[in-house]
Design a protein around this motif. Structure first.
Motif, mmCIF file in Angstrom:
data_model
loop_
_atom_site.group_PDB
_atom_site.id
_atom_site.type_symbol
_atom_site.label_atom_id
_atom_site.label_comp_id
_atom_site.label_asym_id
_atom_site.label_seq_id
_atom_site.Cartn_x
_atom_site.Cartn_y
_atom_site.Cartn_z
ATOM 1 N N LEU A 240 14.189 -9.723 -4.305
ATOM 2 C CA LEU A 240 15.064 -8.632 -3.883
ATOM 3 C C LEU A 240 14.506 -7.281 -4.314
ATOM 4 N N VAL A 241 13.958 -7.231 -5.519
ATOM 5 C CA VAL A 241 13.370 -5.985 -6.012
ATOM 6 C C VAL A 241 12.193 -5.566 -5.127
ATOM 7 N N ALA A 242 11.356 -6.539 -4.766
ATOM 8 C CA ALA A 242 10.206 -6.239 -3.911
ATOM 9 C C ALA A 242 10.647 -5.739 -2.541
ATOM 10 N N ARG A 243 11.668 -6.408 -1.969
ATOM 11 C CA ARG A 243 12.168 -5.973 -0.662
ATOM 12 C C ARG A 243 12.723 -4.557 -0.740
ATOM 13 N N TRP A 244 13.457 -4.271 -1.824
ATOM 14 C CA TRP A 244 13.999 -2.921 -2.015
ATOM 15 C C TRP A 244 12.882 -1.896 -2.121
ATOM 16 N N SER A 245 11.734 -2.317 -2.678
ATOM 17 C CA SER A 245 10.612 -1.399 -2.859
ATOM 18 C C SER A 245 9.704 -1.324 -1.628
ATOM 19 N N GLY A 246 9.989 -2.144 -0.618
ATOM 20 C CA GLY A 246 9.243 -2.006 0.630
ATOM 21 C C GLY A 246 8.040 -2.902 0.801
ATOM 22 N N PHE A 247 7.999 -4.043 0.134
ATOM 23 C CA PHE A 247 6.897 -4.976 0.370
ATOM 24 C C PHE A 247 7.395 -6.408 0.245
ATOM 25 N N SER A 248 6.636 -7.323 0.835
ATOM 26 C CA SER A 248 6.987 -8.733 0.834
ATOM 27 C C SER A 248 6.475 -9.398 -0.441
ATOM 28 N N VAL A 399 7.309 0.906 -9.690
ATOM 29 C CA VAL A 399 7.246 2.224 -10.327
ATOM 30 C C VAL A 399 6.304 3.149 -9.558
ATOM 31 N N ALA A 400 5.200 2.616 -9.048
ATOM 32 C CA ALA A 400 4.277 3.433 -8.258
ATOM 33 C C ALA A 400 4.975 3.983 -7.009
ATOM 34 N N ARG A 401 5.765 3.135 -6.335
ATOM 35 C CA ARG A 401 6.531 3.595 -5.162
ATOM 36 C C ARG A 401 7.598 4.592 -5.586
ATOM 37 N N TRP A 402 8.233 4.326 -6.711
ATOM 38 C CA TRP A 402 9.277 5.194 -7.258
ATOM 39 C C TRP A 402 8.741 6.606 -7.477
ATOM 40 N N GLU A 403 7.494 6.698 -7.904
ATOM 41 C CA GLU A 403 6.873 7.991 -8.185
ATOM 42 C C GLU A 403 6.143 8.579 -6.986
ATOM 43 N N GLY A 404 6.151 7.876 -5.857
ATOM 44 C CA GLY A 404 5.422 8.355 -4.689
ATOM 45 C C GLY A 404 3.916 8.244 -4.849
ATOM 46 N N LEU A 405 3.484 7.298 -5.689
ATOM 47 C CA LEU A 405 2.054 7.147 -5.974
ATOM 48 C C LEU A 405 1.535 5.770 -5.526
#
Length: 431
Positions: A240-248, A399-405
């Motif tokens: 679920l965390v991965a899906r929320w972050s935009g990857f499989s 965290v990388a997605r969270w920071e736009g990195l």
């Protein structure tokens, strides 16, 4: 294609694990004597873990440039770690209470041999809050590396990174030097990884030869519960965390499957850390985030270890007939939130942390009960090590997605190429 398969490290580790299990089963005495091969490989990996973590954290902080940005990434990572490890602890506690793996054993506390856990009891006495916090501070800048204490290395690296960002041109020169040093360190890692099949063979041959396949029956239910809980956590919570972050999550696991197999063969998440640093950069995560979040997670985000500790604690309590109230179990959760953070830096981490935790239950559960899980601990270590490494890899992606990195186009290309897409044997060149 098949003719060249033997050159693939992934295939070599799989074959070595199978051979180790076969040898340990059919010739237990010889299998036990293979233990030095497994220990030797783990020691080789641990030899470079401290320097690799130091360099990646320092370079990562320096490349962020803005110290406030670095602190923000670290704070977000710590918040994420606390939320996920708390979930892991609660899930482990709930499953242990529902499955009741220790019920029915009816072991009298007086029958337990305190000699088997004496060394761990002594170590656990030092795990008070004050001792834990003081233990993070090394005696000198180099003693953290000499003792291979991961928490101390993290502290030294953070202080060094902060100082370097405030040192102007001198800090830049040191950064260039560390960039070049990282090339050498990752080349050492590449050389060490060639011995992974030998380490996996030795570790598996010893485990099966020492404990045998039949001994799994008596504590098989506990093992099944631990594995099932880790499976649910990975594909349920982390999915679920991965899906929320935009990857499989599934595509991501396929992408890092070589590292997962390496962890399974050696029962050590540390064995995959150097290559995982490169793997995550290759998947689009900014080097500064990877260098800060992933190594920190190895001390503060031990999801598999948290699941194991709660379930082992409840198992021991059930085995000796100890009745734990809701208050006792809440105390257990609170203590584990602290003690599990030190697991990466303690000798005999699993047992020491478990004893330190049981000691906080006002004597309701005898610490000698840890001896009940010593025999099968080796067989559960794969589950917690794999869960730990997957949890930390997912945390870095989040965290990388969270920071736009996180470069999602690069991530998709890496996933499409799969693990057969060879990684560089050295760290990426400075930019």
């Amino acid at each position: 294609m098949w003719r060249d398969a033997y050159k693939n490290l992934y295939v070599q580790v799989l074959v070595a694990v199978a051979v180790g299990i076969t040898l340990g089963h059919f010739d237990p005495q010889l299998g036990e004597r293979m233990k030095p091969f497994g220990d030797g490989f783990i020691n080789l990996v641990k030899m470079v873990i401290g320097p690799v973590i130091f360099v990646t954290i320092v370079v990562g902080m320096a490349r962020m440039g803005d110290l406030r940005h670095s602190g923000r990434v670290g704070l977000k990572a710590l918040i994420y770690f606390e939320v996920l490890t708390t979930l892991a602890l609660v899930i482990g506690l709930v499953v242990a209470n529902l499955a009741e793996p220790g019920t029915g054993l009816e072991i009298h506390p007086g029958d337990l041999d305190p000699k088997k856990t004496a060394s761990y009891v002594e170590a656990a006495k030092e795990q008070s809050l004050v001792a834990f916090l003081l233990g993070i501070i090394p005696k000198s800048l180099v003693s953290a590396f000499v003792d291979n204490n991961l928490l101390q290395v993290l502290l030294v690296a953070v202080l060094f990174g902060v100082a370097m960002t405030q040192s102007g041109p001198a800090g830049r020169r040191v950064l260039d030097l560390l960039d070049e040093l990282s090339q050498v360190l990752f080349k050492i890692v590449a050389l060490v990884m060639r011995a992974a099949p030998i380490g996996a063979f030795g570790a598996m041959a010893f485990a099966i030869g020492k404990f045998g396949l039949g001994m799994l029956v008596s504590l098989g239910w506990l093992m099944l519960c631990v594995y099932a809980t880790c499976f649910v956590f990975v594909f349920g919570v982390l999915g679920l965390v991965a899906r929320w972050s935009g990857f499989s999550l599934w595509r991501f696991l396929v992408y890092i499957r070589r590292e997962i197999v390496l962890v399974a063969g050696t029962s050590s998440s540390e064995s995959a850390l150097p290559r995982l640093l490169l793997r995550l950069e290759h998947a689009g995560c900014d080097r500064s985030v990877v260098g800060l979040v992933l190594p920190t997670g190895y001390s503060f985000n031990l999801d598999g270890t948290c699941i194991y500790l709660t379930m082992a604690s409840i198992f021991i309590a059930q085995a000796v007939g100890a009745e734990l109230t809701l208050h006792d179990e809440l105390v257990l959760l609170g203590v584990l939130l602290l003690t599990s953070k030190g697991a990466a830096g303690i000798t005999g981490a699993g047992f020491t942390t478990l004893i330190a935790t049981l000691g906080a239950l006002a004597g309701k559960v005898p610490v000698e009960g840890v001896a009940l899980v010593i025999g099968v601990d080796r067989f559960m270590s794969e589950a917690r090590a794999i869960t730990n490494v997957i949890g930390n890899a997912v945390a870095t992606m989040v965290v990388a997605r969270w920071e736009g990195l996180r470069d999602d186009a690069k991530m998709e290309a890496a996933f499409a190429a799969g693990p057969q897409d060879a990684l560089p044997e050295t760290a990426p060149a400075p930019t």
